[in-house]
Design a protein around this motif. Structure first.
Motif, PDB file in Angstrom:
ATOM      1  N   GLU A 425      -4.863 -35.299  37.400  1.00 57.86           N
ATOM      2  CA  GLU A 425      -4.052 -35.254  36.182  1.00 57.86           C
ATOM      3  C   GLU A 425      -4.047 -36.605  35.474  1.00 57.86           C
ATOM      4  OE1 GLU A 425      -0.298 -33.894  37.573  1.00 57.86           O
ATOM      5  OE2 GLU A 425      -0.847 -31.754  37.520  1.00 57.86           O
ATOM      6  N   ALA A 426      -4.050 -37.709  36.248  1.00 61.55           N
ATOM      7  CA  ALA A 426      -4.091 -39.032  35.632  1.00 61.55           C
ATOM      8  C   ALA A 426      -5.394 -39.266  34.885  1.00 61.55           C
ATOM      9  CB  ALA A 426      -3.898 -40.101  36.702  1.00 61.55           C
ATOM     10  N   HIS A 427      -6.457 -38.567  35.288  1.00 58.76           N
ATOM     11  CA  HIS A 427      -7.745 -38.667  34.595  1.00 58.76           C
ATOM     12  C   HIS A 427      -7.886 -37.626  33.486  1.00 58.76           C
ATOM     13  CE1 HIS A 427      -8.738 -41.167  38.068  1.00 58.76           C
ATOM     14  NE2 HIS A 427      -9.813 -41.593  37.402  1.00 58.76           N
ATOM     15  N   GLY A 428      -6.820 -36.901  33.182  1.00 62.85           N
ATOM     16  CA  GLY A 428      -6.860 -35.911  32.114  1.00 62.85           C
ATOM     17  C   GLY A 428      -7.566 -34.629  32.491  1.00 62.85           C
ATOM     18  N   GLY A 429      -7.720 -34.353  33.788  1.00 63.73           N
ATOM     19  CA  GLY A 429      -8.433 -33.165  34.238  1.00 63.73           C
ATOM     20  C   GLY A 429      -7.519 -32.136  34.862  1.00 63.73           C
ATOM     21  N   THR A 430      -8.142 -31.123  35.440  1.00 64.80           N
ATOM     22  CA  THR A 430      -7.405 -30.059  36.115  1.00 64.80           C
ATOM     23  C   THR A 430      -8.036 -29.796  37.467  1.00 64.80           C
ATOM     24  OG1 THR A 430      -8.796 -28.328  35.113  1.00 64.80           O
ATOM     25  CG2 THR A 430      -6.781 -28.957  33.929  1.00 64.80           C
ATOM     26  N   ILE A 431      -7.217 -29.333  38.414  1.00 62.32           N
ATOM     27  CA  ILE A 431      -7.695 -28.972  39.739  1.00 62.32           C
ATOM     28  C   ILE A 431      -7.064 -27.642  40.117  1.00 62.32           C
ATOM     29  CG2 ILE A 431      -5.885 -30.385  40.812  1.00 62.32           C
ATOM     30  CD1 ILE A 431      -7.783 -30.788  43.200  1.00 62.32           C
ATOM     31  N   THR A 432      -7.870 -26.712  40.597  1.00 60.06           N
ATOM     32  CA  THR A 432      -7.391 -25.383  40.964  1.00 60.06           C
ATOM     33  C   THR A 432      -7.979 -24.985  42.302  1.00 60.06           C
ATOM     34  OG1 THR A 432      -9.211 -24.350  39.742  1.00 60.06           O
ATOM     35  CG2 THR A 432      -7.121 -24.624  38.562  1.00 60.06           C
ATOM     36  N   ALA A 433      -7.291 -24.057  42.958  1.00 61.24           N
ATOM     37  CA  ALA A 433      -7.737 -23.548  44.263  1.00 61.24           C
ATOM     38  C   ALA A 433      -7.980 -22.052  44.151  1.00 61.24           C
ATOM     39  CB  ALA A 433      -6.694 -23.841  45.339  1.00 61.24           C
ATOM     40  N   GLY A 434      -8.997 -21.562  44.851  1.00 64.23           N
ATOM     41  CA  GLY A 434      -9.312 -20.145  44.853  1.00 64.23           C
ATOM     42  C   GLY A 434     -10.074 -19.765  46.101  1.00 64.23           C
ATOM     43  N   HIS A 435     -10.505 -18.529  46.156  1.00 65.45           N
ATOM     44  CA  HIS A 435     -11.266 -18.045  47.301  1.00 65.45           C
ATOM     45  C   HIS A 435     -12.746 -18.406  47.138  1.00 65.45           C
ATOM     46  CE1 HIS A 435      -7.819 -15.897  48.801  1.00 65.45           C
ATOM     47  NE2 HIS A 435      -7.674 -15.241  47.653  1.00 65.45           N
ATOM     48  N   SER A 436     -13.316 -18.949  48.183  1.00 65.79           N
ATOM     49  CA  SER A 436     -14.719 -19.349  48.145  1.00 65.79           C
ATOM     50  C   SER A 436     -15.615 -18.147  48.430  1.00 65.79           C
ATOM     51  CB  SER A 436     -14.975 -20.445  49.184  1.00 65.79           C
ATOM     52  OG  SER A 436     -16.358 -20.679  49.322  1.00 65.79           O
ATOM     53  N   PRO A 437     -16.768 -18.068  47.758  1.00 67.46           N
ATOM     54  CA  PRO A 437     -17.722 -16.994  48.096  1.00 67.46           C
ATOM     55  C   PRO A 437     -18.287 -17.139  49.514  1.00 67.46           C
ATOM     56  CG  PRO A 437     -18.696 -18.564  46.551  1.00 67.46           C
ATOM     57  CD  PRO A 437     -17.251 -18.904  46.646  1.00 67.46           C
ATOM     58  N   LEU A 438     -18.097 -18.327  50.154  1.00 70.62           N
ATOM     59  CA  LEU A 438     -18.553 -18.522  51.532  1.00 70.62           C
ATOM     60  C   LEU A 438     -17.536 -18.002  52.545  1.00 70.62           C
ATOM     61  CD1 LEU A 438     -20.017 -22.156  51.210  1.00 70.62           C
ATOM     62  CD2 LEU A 438     -21.191 -19.957  50.925  1.00 70.62           C
ATOM     63  N   GLY A 439     -16.342 -17.595  52.052  1.00 67.18           N
ATOM     64  CA  GLY A 439     -15.327 -17.066  52.955  1.00 67.18           C
ATOM     65  C   GLY A 439     -14.174 -17.994  53.214  1.00 67.18           C
ATOM     66  N   GLY A 440     -14.222 -19.210  52.698  1.00 70.74           N
ATOM     67  CA  GLY A 440     -13.146 -20.171  52.917  1.00 70.74           C
ATOM     68  C   GLY A 440     -12.388 -20.477  51.628  1.00 70.74           C
ATOM     69  N   LEU A 441     -12.233 -21.777  51.357  1.00 67.34           N
ATOM     70  CA  LEU A 441     -11.459 -22.240  50.215  1.00 67.34           C
ATOM     71  C   LEU A 441     -12.395 -22.851  49.179  1.00 67.34           C
ATOM     72  CD1 LEU A 441      -8.612 -22.868  48.982  1.00 67.34           C
ATOM     73  CD2 LEU A 441      -8.755 -25.089  50.130  1.00 67.34           C
ATOM     74  N   ARG A 442     -12.095 -22.611  47.913  1.00 68.98           N
ATOM     75  CA  ARG A 442     -12.830 -23.247  46.813  1.00 68.98           C
ATOM     76  C   ARG A 442     -11.859 -24.130  46.036  1.00 68.98           C
ATOM     77  NH1 ARG A 442     -16.230 -20.198  42.131  1.00 68.98           N
ATOM     78  NH2 ARG A 442     -17.929 -20.614  43.574  1.00 68.98           N
ATOM     79  N   ILE A 443     -12.254 -25.392  45.863  1.00 67.54           N
ATOM     80  CA  ILE A 443     -11.511 -26.327  45.032  1.00 67.54           C
ATOM     81  C   ILE A 443     -12.381 -26.645  43.826  1.00 67.54           C
ATOM     82  CG2 ILE A 443     -10.468 -28.617  44.872  1.00 67.54           C
ATOM     83  CD1 ILE A 443      -8.904 -26.780  46.651  1.00 67.54           C
ATOM     84  N   THR A 444     -11.826 -26.430  42.627  1.00 61.01           N
ATOM     85  CA  THR A 444     -12.553 -26.678  41.382  1.00 61.01           C
ATOM     86  C   THR A 444     -11.840 -27.758  40.589  1.00 61.01           C
ATOM     87  OG1 THR A 444     -13.297 -24.369  41.311  1.00 61.01           O
ATOM     88  CG2 THR A 444     -13.470 -25.646  39.273  1.00 61.01           C
ATOM     89  N   ILE A 445     -12.590 -28.799  40.248  1.00 59.49           N
ATOM     90  CA  ILE A 445     -12.049 -29.935  39.495  1.00 59.49           C
ATOM     91  C   ILE A 445     -12.819 -30.058  38.187  1.00 59.49           C
ATOM     92  CG2 ILE A 445     -11.621 -32.415  39.487  1.00 59.49           C
ATOM     93  CD1 ILE A 445     -11.657 -32.276  42.562  1.00 59.49           C
ATOM     94  N   ARG A 446     -12.106 -30.223  37.096  1.00 57.96           N
ATOM     95  CA  ARG A 446     -12.728 -30.480  35.797  1.00 57.96           C
ATOM     96  C   ARG A 446     -12.221 -31.814  35.271  1.00 57.96           C
ATOM     97  NH1 ARG A 446     -12.387 -24.919  35.996  1.00 57.96           N
ATOM     98  NH2 ARG A 446     -14.278 -23.802  35.272  1.00 57.96           N
ATOM     99  N   LEU A 447     -13.158 -32.737  35.039  1.00 51.36           N
ATOM    100  CA  LEU A 447     -12.825 -34.082  34.574  1.00 51.36           C
ATOM    101  C   LEU A 447     -13.494 -34.319  33.219  1.00 51.36           C
ATOM    102  CD1 LEU A 447     -13.358 -36.069  37.898  1.00 51.36           C
ATOM    103  CD2 LEU A 447     -11.173 -35.457  36.855  1.00 51.36           C
TER     104      LEU A 447
END
Length: 458
Positions: A425-447
């Protein structure tokens, strides 16, 4: 003076002003319209009388029939239009009092003279020849007691209308003042409860105006305050729990050494050092998170290569992943942005170590960097275990851990992702969590590629 009294007096004064203005306008308009109507009616009646007299004059050749019986003028006046008069004898008297008959050369024949100021004349014609004149005064000159009584009735009517309007104004002003002040009074009581710490109190309103919006906003504020209070209570409770565990281990080990239950050996010292390191890491994370929440976490923005930073973070964690049998795959095209290298490296380390801790042995971790026009998208996918759907929105909360996969055995206090969110957030971006297609966790960051943050080294 309270707002209810102010509103009451404002509404009352407005209503009274409108009532008085409307009454005055009505009275003046009615009086002028009535006078004009009476004048026009009298003129039309006198003109019809002139026509009747012209016919009689043509038949008899002179005005002698009126001079012998002047009352005929009143009856003719009644025949000319005033037929609603119940007493013809009274009409005769009125006709003689208000009408004057003149000869063709304007010599008086019959009736009282009329003052020149108010006099009006109607010619009596036989063809193109004038055989006489009818002279009558306008309505202003013949105001009588009946007119005055009519005016008095109108004034009494206006007075009663004003009094009724005053009573209605009092009632409507009181109802309106109560209608507008009631939600304000309720809001005052509600905010007093909020000030006393009763954040569970709620207001209910079906209003669709600005006051209804204000009530709903205050209710939303109360809900946020209640959530904040509960979050603080959970925060303190979780911090106490997280600190209590390593301290209890340290105390138990020290007491065992003191009682000669355990010898002072390298294994014992290693255990103590591990707990101290965990405690130090926890305190450091709490300190960083507190600074981030207060907006005091220091950043130094510069132009940097994000792909090179990702390579360094991957190289640092790769040996640990290999020891756990994890496969680490990367796709890192050249990428530059404006950011703080130290904080972004902290972000990458937290995310990669999070996958290291919570991915089963023999799994896979993927780090992919993509170009999205004005943003860089950084995606981290890992294999099982996954995260339940209901837990995804809470992953970035303070001290939150998914009980099925995050526990004391795997380590961590649930602060890493919360710190990651503050850095992004300090870099003006967003971070979200979702289900990974590999079966675990997906973290997506947009900067964003170009971000000029107001915060710098302090």
């Amino acid at each position: 003076m309270g707002i209810r009294n102010k509103l009451f007096l404002t509404f009352l004064g407005t209503f009274l002003l409108l009532i008085l203005a409307a009454s005055a306008f009505y009275y003046l308009s009615f009086e002028q319209s009535l006078s004009k109507y009476l004048d026009e009616r009298q003129q039309a009646q006198v003109e019809r009388l002139a026509d009747h007299l012209a016919v009689l004059y043509a038949q008899r050749g002179s005005w002698d029939f009126l001079l012998r019986d002047p009352r005929q003028l009143g009856r003719l006046y009644w025949l000319a239009g005033d037929r609603n008069q119940p007493d013809p004898r009274k009409i005769d008297r009125d006709a003689h009092r208000h009408l004057q008959l003149l000869t063709a050369d304007k010599h008086p024949l019959l009736g009282p003279p009329v003052a020149p100021k108010f006099r009006r004349k109607v010619a009596i014609r036989i063809g193109d020849q004038i055989v006489g004149w009818l002279v009558y005064p306008d309505q202003e000159a013949i105001r009588d007691s009946m007119d005055r009584r009519f005016q008095e009735r109108q004034l009494r009517f206006m007075l009663w209308m004003t009094l009724i309007g005053l009573a209605l104004s009092l009632l409507v002003s009181w109802l309106l003042a109560r209608h507008f002040v009631a939600p304000i009074t309720a809001l005052s009581r509600h905010t007093r409860q909020l000030r006393e710490g009763n954040y569970g109190a709620r207001l209910t309103s079906q209003r669709r105006d600005e006051l209804g919006d204000l009530i709903r906003h205050v209710d939303s504020l109360a809900q946020r305050l209640n959530q904040g209070q509960q979050a603080r209570q959970r925060w303190f409770s979780d911090i106490a729990h997280e600190l209590r565990t390593p301290l209890a281990v340290l105390r138990g080990e020290l007491e065992a050494i003191q009682d000669d239950v355990r010898p002072m050996s390298k294994e014992t010292i290693s255990t103590l050092e591990s707990e101290v390191r965990h405690l130090t890491h926890l305190v450091s994370d709490l300190h960083d998170l507190a600074l981030a929440d207060a907006g005091n976490l220091r950043y130094h923005f510069t132009r940097m290569d994000l792909d090179a930073l990702c390579e360094d973070a991957v190289d640092a964690v790769r040996p640990a992943m290999q020891r756990q049998g994890l496969t680490l795959l990367t796709t890192l095209p050249p990428a530059t942005l404006s950011g703080d290298p130290v904080r972004l490296r902290q972000l990458l380390d937290n995310l990669l170590h999070n996958s290291l801790k919570y991915t089963d042995q023999g799994g896979e971790v993927q780090l992919v960097l993509d170009d999205e026009q004005d943003h860089w998208r950084l995606t981290i996918n890992d294999t099982a275990p996954g995260v339940p759907e209901e837990a995804l929105p809470k992953l970035f909360d303070h001290l939150f851990r998914v009980e099925s996969s995050r526990n004391r055995r795997t380590g961590g206090a649930g602060l890493g992702l919360a710190i990651c969110q503050r850095i992004v957030e300090a870099h003006g971006g967003t971070i979200t969590a979702g289900h990974s297609p590999l079966g675990g966790l997906r973290i997506t960051i947009r900067l964003p590629k170009d971000h000029h943050a107001p915060r710098t080294d302090r």
